[in-house]
Design a protein around this motif. Structure first.
Motif: not given
Ligand code: A3D
Length: 320
Positions: A122-125, A266-272
């Motif tokens: 799962p990409l974002d993870a 949003v902090d410290d998270l990979y999101v599109g």
């Protein structure tokens, strides 16, 4: 001038397609890495035999030795296993987290200056995990999903409006898959926003809603048709576009899973989100004001990514 080097970690369906595209576009010399014995060498040899016909001079090498990725300028990661019947989400997360651990260590040891594009689901993870395990700076590690999701959206919009795909732009935010957020106010035909096109009678809100829904489920539609495996041509093409923007310092504005540090709350998270990709990796994160609907949809998407990451952190702690 030395040729650029592109390393592909995972030489399966997307990896092989990436190798073919990278060679045909003469992006540089290509290294195909996979743990499967012989297979990457077989694909490299096969593609290299297309060179005399097609007229490209890129070299291709298949390998199972991380030392061969040394000095890579771009690394595209597709290594992993797909979800199989009877496998829980956490089973899949555990297996692919271990894969990201091995890939991250290989990159850290041999190509710490590379620009890394993750495609594994799962990409974002997985892009988060790859950043953690590789120790690379966050702006040098991105996830490919948004270019593909927006390409699907553009394809369907172009069909609906009966215009060239080239004149359709699309804006998508959020995580990959069901919670992806297409923002129709910023999606256009030659600069005309989709809501205006609806007013002009080019389509209806119902039809656009159906297109948004089809886009969100775009991966599943292809899985259902293929019967075995998942999409690989458009995912590979999408990652190649991101790689080219880096290699040629094109500074394209592309949707990608990027590490947020306060943008969009949003902090410290990979999101599109939309980013500018140039010679320094992710050079800028484009932050726009969202309307209430898009904001709520984006939050749902962020929550889904957070939940996935919490599961990853727990599994990671168990793996030690
Ligand atoms: P597939 O053809 O199965 O290729 C994966 C390859 O990874 C196989 O050749 C494996 O041998 C290899 N592999 C497994 N473990 C390792 C390891 N530890 N080190 C190196 N290689 C390893 O899959 P695919 O190419 O069709 O898809 C690859 C990934 O992309 C999957 O996770 C898909 O779910 C994902 N995917 C993502 C998108 C997005 O838009 C994000 C779209 C399509 C596919």
């Amino acid at each position: 001038m030395a040729r650029k080097k592109i390393a592909l970690i995972g030489a399966g369906m997307i990896g092989g397609t990436l190798a073919h595209l990278a060679a045909m576009r003469e992006m540089g010399d290509v290294v195909l890495f996979d743990i499967a014995e012989g297979m990457p060498a077989g694909k490299a040899l096969d593609i290299s035999q297309a060179a005399p016909v097609d007229g490209f001079d890129s070299t291709l090498k298949g390998t199972s030795d991380y030392a061969d990725i040394a000095g890579a300028d771009v690394i595209i990661v597709t290594a992993g296993v797909p979800r199989k019947a009877g496998m829980s989400r956490d089973d899949l997360l555990g297996i692919n987290l271990k894969v990201m651990g091995a890939v991250g260590a290989g990159i850290k040891a041999h190509a710490p200056d590379a620009f890394v594009i993750c495609i594994t689901n799962p990409l974002d993870a997985m892009v988060w995990a790859l950043r953690e395990y590789s120790g690379l700076p966050p702006h040098m590690v991105v996830g490919m999903a948004g270019v593909l999701d927006s390409a699907r959206f553009r394809r369907f919009l172009a069909d609906e409006f009966d215009v060239s795909v080239e004149d359709v732009t699309a804006f998508v935010l959020g995580g990959h898959g069901d919670t992806m957020v297409p923002v129709i106010e910023y999606s256009t035909v030659a600069g005309i926003p989709v809501p205006d096109l609806i007013k002009m009678g080019w389509s209806t809100q119902e039809k656009i809603d159906a297109i948004v829904d089809r886009t969100r489920k775009g991966g599943g539609e292809i899985v259902g048709l293929l019967g075995n495996g998942s999409a690989f041509y458009a995912p590979a093409t999408s990652a190649i576009m991101m790689a080219e923007s880096f290699l040629k310092d094109k500074k394209r504005v592309l949707p990608a899973a990027a590490n947020l540090t306060g943008q969009y709350g949003v902090d410290d998270l990979y999101v599109g989100v939309p980013v500018v990709i140039g010679e320094n990796g992710v050079e800028r994160i484009v932050e726009i004001a969202l309307n209430d609907q898009a904001k709520a949809n984006f939050q749902t998407s962020v929550d889904a990514v957070k939940e996935l990451l919490d599961a990853c952190r727990k599994i990671d702690a168990k793996l030690g």
